[in-house]
Design a protein around this motif. Structure first.
Motif, PDB file in Angstrom:
ATOM      1  N   SER A   1       0.736  -1.131   0.053  1.00 33.40           N
ATOM      2  CA  SER A   1       0.098  -0.057  -0.134  1.00 33.40           C
ATOM      3  C   SER A   1       0.799   1.164   0.036  1.00 33.40           C
ATOM      4  CB  SER A   1      -1.054   0.084   1.321  1.00 33.40           C
ATOM      5  OG  SER A   1      -1.780  -1.047   1.245  1.00 33.40           O
ATOM      6  N   THR A   2       1.840   1.185   0.751  1.00 36.30           N
ATOM      7  CA  THR A   2       2.939   2.483   0.859  1.00 36.30           C
ATOM      8  C   THR A   2       3.433   2.641  -0.562  1.00 36.30           C
ATOM      9  OG1 THR A   2       3.362   1.962   3.163  1.00 36.30           O
ATOM     10  CG2 THR A   2       4.943   3.240   1.835  1.00 36.30           C
ATOM     11  N   GLN A   3       3.837   1.484  -1.316  1.00 37.92           N
ATOM     12  CA  GLN A   3       4.402   1.750  -2.595  1.00 37.92           C
ATOM     13  C   GLN A   3       3.348   2.314  -3.611  1.00 37.92           C
ATOM     14  OE1 GLN A   3       5.938  -2.052  -3.864  1.00 37.92           O
ATOM     15  NE2 GLN A   3       7.602  -2.233  -2.086  1.00 37.92           N
ATOM     16  N   ARG A   4       2.168   1.825  -3.320  1.00 37.20           N
ATOM     17  CA  ARG A   4       0.954   2.427  -4.263  1.00 37.20           C
ATOM     18  C   ARG A   4       0.970   3.669  -4.061  1.00 37.20           C
ATOM     19  NH1 ARG A   4      -1.395  -2.588  -3.043  1.00 37.20           N
ATOM     20  NH2 ARG A   4      -0.994  -4.376  -4.474  1.00 37.20           N
ATOM     21  N   LEU A   5       0.865   3.977  -2.847  1.00 34.71           N
ATOM     22  CA  LEU A   5       0.450   5.606  -2.462  1.00 34.71           C
ATOM     23  C   LEU A   5       1.564   6.475  -2.800  1.00 34.71           C
ATOM     24  CD1 LEU A   5      -0.738   5.174   1.386  1.00 34.71           C
ATOM     25  CD2 LEU A   5      -2.012   5.960  -0.430  1.00 34.71           C
ATOM     26  N   ARG A   6       2.978   5.975  -3.071  1.00 32.00           N
ATOM     27  CA  ARG A   6       4.059   6.642  -3.413  1.00 32.00           C
ATOM     28  C   ARG A   6       3.752   6.858  -4.909  1.00 32.00           C
ATOM     29  NH1 ARG A   6       9.107   3.865   0.027  1.00 32.00           N
ATOM     30  NH2 ARG A   6       8.651   5.030   2.012  1.00 32.00           N
ATOM     31  N   ALA A   7       3.549   5.774  -5.673  1.00 37.35           N
ATOM     32  CA  ALA A   7       3.373   5.929  -7.067  1.00 37.35           C
ATOM     33  C   ALA A   7       2.042   7.004  -7.431  1.00 37.35           C
ATOM     34  CB  ALA A   7       3.087   4.551  -7.899  1.00 37.35           C
TER      35      ALA A   7
END
Length: 237
Positions: free
Chosen positions: A150-156
């Motif tokens: 989820s953190t990676q998707r939020l960063r993207a």
């Protein structure tokens, strides 16, 4: 062949989610096909891994559903069909995983614990971890994995938002520059209209003066002709 969504506005992030989903889907199918061949603790670990993969696939599908709103309307029918197919696949995976989990619980119940057919490997017992502790550990690992994803998707999404903001600011600056150019052009046109109006007035004044001079010239010529006629008439009288 290039995916049309990769070049469509708003489709780049959707394509990345779709590519990630297909990787997770392939991994999930492999795990589900391997589970029936396992027994005991390896089977339990494989079930937990398949459950995490299924949760990740569901999250990716939810992300694709959200990003669908940013895809051009002419491409949405095909995207909707693909999403329906993905949702159907996930439902099938859930049923298969539920069936495998029920089968594992029944085998554990009727296997009589450590003496049954599906008894845990003795090496696992030597680790000093009970089934509850293993399950808790797996849940914590699953939660950590989901949080990382989820953190990676939020960063993207944040990176895409920043890029969109930069594009918007650049477009706004270009529009402001074009507005200044249009205003300058309007001022030049207004000045040109003023010059044209003054030129028209000058030409009209010159035309009036020419007409007046012509009338004066005609009047003088007429008077001279009349005087000549009067002189001639007076001589022959």
């Amino acid at each position: 062949m290039t995916n049309p969504l990769d070049t469509a506005p708003g489709g780049e992030l959707f394509s990345s989610y779709e590519a990630e989903y297909k990787l997770v889907q392939a991994d999930l199918v492999s795990k589900l096909d391997t589970i029936p061949e396992l027994h005991g603790e390896p089977r339990k670990a494989a079930l937990s891994a398949a459950e995490r993969a299924l949760e990740e696939a569901s999250e990716l599908l939810d992300q694709m559903q959200l990003e669908k709103q940013n895809i051009p309307s002419d491409q949405r029918p095909r995207v909707n069909q693909r999403l329906r197919n993905f949702a159907t696949d996930i439902d099938n995976y859930k049923r298969k995983l539920r069936s495998l989990s029920d089968e594992h619980r029944r085998s554990q119940h009727f296997g009589g614990g450590a003496g049954g057919r599906y008894a845990d490997n003795p090496n696992d017992a030597e680790r000093g971890l009970s089934d509850a502790q293993l399950e808790q550990r797996q849940q914590l690992l699953s939660g950590t994995d989901r949080l990382d994803r989820s953190t990676q998707r939020l960063r993207a999404s944040q990176a895409l938002a920043n890029e969109t903001e930069a594009i918007g600011a650049s477009t706004l600056a270009n529009l402001h520059q074009q507005r200044a150019q249009i205003e300058h052009t309007t001022m030049v046109l207004q000045e040109s209209e003023g010059y044209v109006d003054r030129s028209v007035k000058t030409l009209k004044g010159m035309a009036r003066r020419m007409a007046t001079n012509r009338l004066i010239t005609i009047a003088i010529i007429t008077i001279l002709v009349l005087l000549i006629i009067a002189v001639i008439f007076s001589k022959f009288r």
